[in-house]
Structures are given as structure tokens and as C-alpha cells.
Design a protein around this motif. Structure first.
Motif, short mmCIF file in Angstrom:
data_model
loop_
_atom_site.label_atom_id
_atom_site.label_comp_id
_atom_site.label_asym_id
_atom_site.label_seq_id
_atom_site.Cartn_x
_atom_site.Cartn_y
_atom_site.Cartn_z
N ARG A 7 0.82 -1.22 0.00
CA ARG A 7 0.00 0.00 0.00
C ARG A 7 0.85 1.27 0.00
NH1 ARG A 7 -3.24 -3.13 -1.43
NH2 ARG A 7 -5.33 -3.51 -0.60
N ASN A 8 2.17 1.10 0.06
CA ASN A 8 3.08 2.27 -0.08
C ASN A 8 3.33 2.59 -1.54
OD1 ASN A 8 3.55 2.19 2.66
ND2 ASN A 8 5.70 1.60 2.54
N ARG A 9 3.12 1.63 -2.42
CA ARG A 9 3.81 1.63 -3.71
C ARG A 9 3.51 2.84 -4.58
NH1 ARG A 9 1.69 -3.74 -6.36
NH2 ARG A 9 3.87 -3.71 -6.99
N ASN A 10 2.32 3.43 -4.48
CA ASN A 10 2.06 4.63 -5.31
C ASN A 10 2.54 5.90 -4.62
OD1 ASN A 10 1.03 3.13 -7.40
ND2 ASN A 10 -1.02 3.10 -6.49
N THR A 11 3.06 5.76 -3.41
CA THR A 11 3.64 6.89 -2.67
C THR A 11 5.15 6.74 -2.61
OG1 THR A 11 1.63 6.90 -1.32
CG2 THR A 11 3.50 8.14 -0.47
N ILE A 12 5.59 5.50 -2.39
CA ILE A 12 7.02 5.21 -2.23
C ILE A 12 7.37 4.10 -3.22
CG2 ILE A 12 8.75 4.31 -0.62
CD1 ILE A 12 6.90 5.49 1.64
N SER A 13 8.28 4.37 -4.15
CA SER A 13 8.65 3.37 -5.17
C SER A 13 9.51 2.26 -4.53
CB SER A 13 9.43 4.04 -6.29
OG SER A 13 10.68 4.47 -5.78
N VAL A 14 9.74 1.18 -5.28
CA VAL A 14 10.57 0.09 -4.76
C VAL A 14 11.99 0.60 -4.50
CG1 VAL A 14 11.50 -2.21 -5.23
CG2 VAL A 14 9.18 -1.64 -5.95
N SER A 15 12.52 1.44 -5.40
CA SER A 15 13.88 1.95 -5.17
C SER A 15 13.92 2.87 -3.95
CB SER A 15 14.43 2.65 -6.42
OG SER A 15 13.57 3.69 -6.78
N ASP A 16 12.85 3.64 -3.74
CA ASP A 16 12.79 4.47 -2.52
C ASP A 16 12.66 3.60 -1.27
OD1 ASP A 16 13.09 6.87 -3.80
OD2 ASP A 16 10.95 7.26 -3.99
N GLN A 17 11.90 2.50 -1.41
CA GLN A 17 11.75 1.59 -0.26
C GLN A 17 13.12 1.01 0.12
OE1 GLN A 17 8.36 0.99 1.10
NE2 GLN A 17 9.73 0.48 2.79
N VAL B 226 8.93 5.55 16.74
CA VAL B 226 9.48 4.20 16.51
C VAL B 226 8.46 3.35 15.75
CG1 VAL B 226 10.17 2.04 17.65
CG2 VAL B 226 11.13 4.22 18.41
N GLU B 227 7.21 3.41 16.18
CA GLU B 227 6.15 2.60 15.53
C GLU B 227 6.05 2.92 14.04
OE1 GLU B 227 4.13 0.44 17.24
OE2 GLU B 227 2.55 0.03 15.78
N GLU B 228 6.02 4.21 13.72
CA GLU B 228 5.81 4.62 12.33
C GLU B 228 7.07 4.38 11.48
OE1 GLU B 228 3.96 8.48 12.00
OE2 GLU B 228 2.55 8.01 13.59
N LEU B 229 8.24 4.57 12.06
CA LEU B 229 9.47 4.29 11.31
C LEU B 229 9.55 2.80 10.99
CD1 LEU B 229 12.16 6.40 13.27
CD2 LEU B 229 11.15 6.95 11.05
N THR B 230 9.12 1.98 11.94
CA THR B 230 9.16 0.53 11.77
C THR B 230 8.22 0.09 10.66
OG1 THR B 230 9.71 0.25 14.09
CG2 THR B 230 8.81 -1.67 12.97
N ARG B 231 7.01 0.64 10.66
CA ARG B 231 6.05 0.27 9.61
C ARG B 231 6.46 0.85 8.27
NH1 ARG B 231 1.75 -2.48 11.65
NH2 ARG B 231 1.48 -2.29 13.90
N LEU B 232 7.19 1.97 8.29
CA LEU B 232 7.70 2.57 7.05
C LEU B 232 8.78 1.67 6.43
CD1 LEU B 232 7.68 5.15 5.24
CD2 LEU B 232 9.44 6.09 6.76
N GLY B 233 9.50 0.92 7.29
CA GLY B 233 10.52 0.00 6.79
C GLY B 233 11.94 0.51 6.92
N ILE B 234 12.17 1.42 7.89
CA ILE B 234 13.54 1.88 8.17
C ILE B 234 14.36 0.67 8.62
CG2 ILE B 234 14.92 3.25 9.79
CD1 ILE B 234 13.47 5.07 7.84
N GLY B 235 15.52 0.46 8.00
CA GLY B 235 16.28 -0.76 8.29
C GLY B 235 16.87 -0.83 9.68
N HIS B 236 17.33 0.32 10.19
CA HIS B 236 18.00 0.32 11.49
C HIS B 236 17.55 1.54 12.30
CE1 HIS B 236 22.05 -0.08 13.86
NE2 HIS B 236 20.99 -0.22 14.62
#
Lengths: 74, 272
Positions: B52-62, B83-93
Motif C-alpha cells: 500500500r506504499n507503492r504509489n507513494t514510495i517506489s521500490v527503489s525508494d523503499q 518508533v512505531e511509524e518508522l518501523t512500519r515505514l521499513g527503516i532498516g535500522h
């Protein structure tokens, strides 16, 4: 000269939200803080026409002075 | 590694990598979920959780988001939501820094607090939650108070810092250390119905200007406390800033501060 003062957040309590007042030319932001009994250490931001200014800034006719309290919690 | 790539190519559904296959690849090839996520993103496959991110955040941006290390300084009202939102956003570290344990007066607003967590360290609660909701994310918990003594070490290899502190004095120290280390700082602060957000890039001195008159380390929150909704609003705005810094889109709050008044529903922009 006429200056509009906008107070924000807790500074409205017991004062006002927005008021236009008459001042003599040369009045500074600091003079108005003193007049409104707003202690310097409680001030988060003072703006004239949306731009950050310091307390020694002089006001001009038709300026809008906005005054915000400090916010520091997390 | 070619075996892993080949497996992911076979198991992808279109350009999506289902969770089940991400877990299988992790177990079968002895990799972490995060390592599989990175390989998948590099191949152009989006783990299905982000579809559900894909039209906001591309795969390369992900992938850029996954490769980013964000430090969250303070893990209370703002920090929990961040922390919750960064985690769901997919921040690696994510590195989460806070010296405190949960107390009863935290229960009205701090996302990871609950009666059974009373007395438990806030950063441990954050780590537990991150593992539950997105095992691809690594959270490093640091149960200590951020200061000028440990700040430089804490921010080693960090790309972006998020300010979720409750002390103006420490904020200004954090700002100095970020400037010195040339790290962008996303500032947030709350008190009662009110909050503010700003972003400071290296070479700017917005925090010094915001707090130029502060002398005692506290603002309106000292008298007003903080209700449940204010941290959620401000934290979300901060995470949106982090996302834009990473993917380089939109306009950040550089040299600007938003003052948010939830009592009268006013948002005022202040230019510095």
C-alpha cells in the motif's frame, strides 16, 4: 501607529487572542512583551508578519506581531 | 547469494514478495529477515507488507528507506509513536535512546506503556514491539540519557536524528552534536494542546533560534502535561519529514517551524 498583536496557546489565557493597539513609533517587541507581562524566559517565538524577530526589533505601522510560548515536552 | 536471488525470483508474485516466502528464504538460507528484504528490494521486488506504499514510495525508494539508520532520541510520548511509524515505514535500522522505565503517569499517552510494562525500560518495550510488527527492522536499544558525553558515539553511522526529548537543554546539546556530525535533525516538541515541528539540516541553526530565550529546560508542558493525541500528531509529522529527507521528495520544514494548536485547530508557519 497601529499594530496588531496575536497571542498563541497559553498566552491567550487572561489576555486576548488578537488585538489592534496604538503605539508610538520606535516601540520594540521587548516593550510590548513587558506591557503584556510576558516573561522573556517563557517566550517561544516572536514574529512580525510571520518572520522570526528578536526582542530589540522595532515595529512599523500595520505590523502583525505574533507571540508564542515555549514548547519543550516529548 | 545467487541461489537466494533465484529463489526470490521464483517465489515473487508479480513484483511482490509475500511474507511467507520472505520468512522461508530467511530460514532456508540462514539469513535474517532484513537481509532477505534488502536482496528482494535490490532485485526490484517489494515485500508485500509495503504494497500500500507503492504509489507513494517506489521500490527503489523503499530500498533507500531500508538502508537508512535513524536515531530516535527519547522514547516517551513522541518517541513511541515515532518508533512505531518508522518501523512500519521499513527503516532498516533504528537506534532508540532513553534512560527511563515506564511509570503510571506515562499510561495516558505513551504508546508502548501498559500496566504490565510498569517498571520496564522504555527502549526494551520499543525493541519488543519492533520485533513483533516488522522483523526486517533492527532496533538497537540504548538505556541511557543522551548527553554531550555519549552523544558523538551514539550518533556514529546514523543518517537522520529524530528529537523526541523532553528537555530543552538536552535538545540544544543534541542540535550542536548533529551540526558537528553533519546529520539532519527532525525536531518535535509538545505541551498540552500544542506542539511544534521543524527540520534542521547541517549548517542551519534553527533550534538555537527556536530556543534562544529558554533558560530552565521546560516550556508550557510543565504546567499543561500532555494528553494522548498531541504526541501522535507531532510524531507523525516528524516521521513524514524523515521519509521526505530519505526519498528527496516534497518540501521539508528546513528553516521553518510549524506551530500546531489542537485546541483551536490552527497551524501557523514560522520562518527562521
Amino acid at each position: 501607529m497601529k499594530v496588531t498583536i496575536k497571542l498563541f496557546a497559553t498566552f491567550r489565557t487572561g489576555r486576548f487572542g488578537e488585538e489592534t493597539r496604538d503605539y508610538n513609533p520606535g516601540i520594540t517587541v521587548g516593550d510590548i512583551l513587558t506591557e503584556l507581562n510576558l516573561p522573556s524566559e517563557e517566550i517561544g517565538a516572536t514574529l512580525i508578519n510571520h518572520r522570526h524577530v528578536e526582542e530589540d526589533q522595532q515595529l512599523q505601522e500595520d505590523d502583525i506581531l505574533s507571540i508564542f510560548p515555549l514548547v519543550g515536552g516529548g | 547469494m545467487e541461489e537466494v536471488r533465484s529463489f526470490l525470483r521464483k517465489q515473487a508474485e508479480g513484483d511482490l514478495l509475500p511474507w511467507k516466502q520472505q520468512v522461508f528464504a530467511s530460514t532456508f538460507f540462514g539469513l535474517t529477515i532484513g537481509q532477505v528484504e534488502k536482496i528482494a528490494l535490490e532485485l526490484g521486488f517489494l515485500p508485500s507488507r509495503y504494497q500500500r506504499n507503492r504509489n507513494t514510495i517506489s521500490v527503489s525508494d523503499q530500498l533507500r528507506i531500508f538502508k537508512t539508520h535513524v536515531a530516535v532520541i527519547g522514547c516517551g510520548g513522541l518517541g513511541g509513536y515515532i518508533v512505531e511509524e518508522l518501523t512500519r515505514l521499513g527503516i532498516g535500522h533504528i537506534t532508540a535512546v532513553d534512560p527511563d522505565v515506564f511509570e503510571e503517569h506515562n499510561l495516558n499517552r505513551q504508546l508502548y506503556s501498559s500496566p504490565e510494562m510498569l517498571g520496564k525500560p522504555k527502549v526494551e518495550a520499543a525493541q519488543k514491539r519492533v520485533t513483533e510488527i516488522n522483523p526486517a527492522v533492527t532496533l538497537t536499544p540504548l538505556k541511557c540519557a543522551f548527553s554531550t558525553l555519549n552523544g558523538v558515539d551514539i550518533l556514529q553511522n546514523v543518517d537522520i536524528v529524530v528529537d523526541a526529548l523532553d528537555s530543552i537543554t538536552v535538545r540544544l546539546e543534541l542540535s550542536d552534536i548533529c551540526s558537528e556530525a553533519k546529520i539532519p535533525l527532525v525536531h518535535g516538541a509538545i505541551g498540552g494542546w500544542y506542539g511544534q515541528v521543524s527540520t534542521q539540516f547541517p549548517g542551519e541553526d534553527t533550534l538555537q533560534k527556536i530556543y534562544s530565550r529558554a533558560t530552565n529546560g521546560k516550556g508550557v508542558e510543565k504546567g499543561l502535561g500532555n494528553p494522548s493525541f498531541t504526541p501522535a500528531v507531532i510524531a507523525s509529522l516528524q516521521v513524514a519529514e524523515v521519509c521526505k529527507i530519505i526519498i528527496g521528495q516534497g518540501s521539508t520544514l528546513a528553516k521553518r517551524k510549524l506551530h500546531i494548536n489542537l485546541l483551536d485547530m490552527e497551524i501557523i508557519e514560522i520562518q527562521y
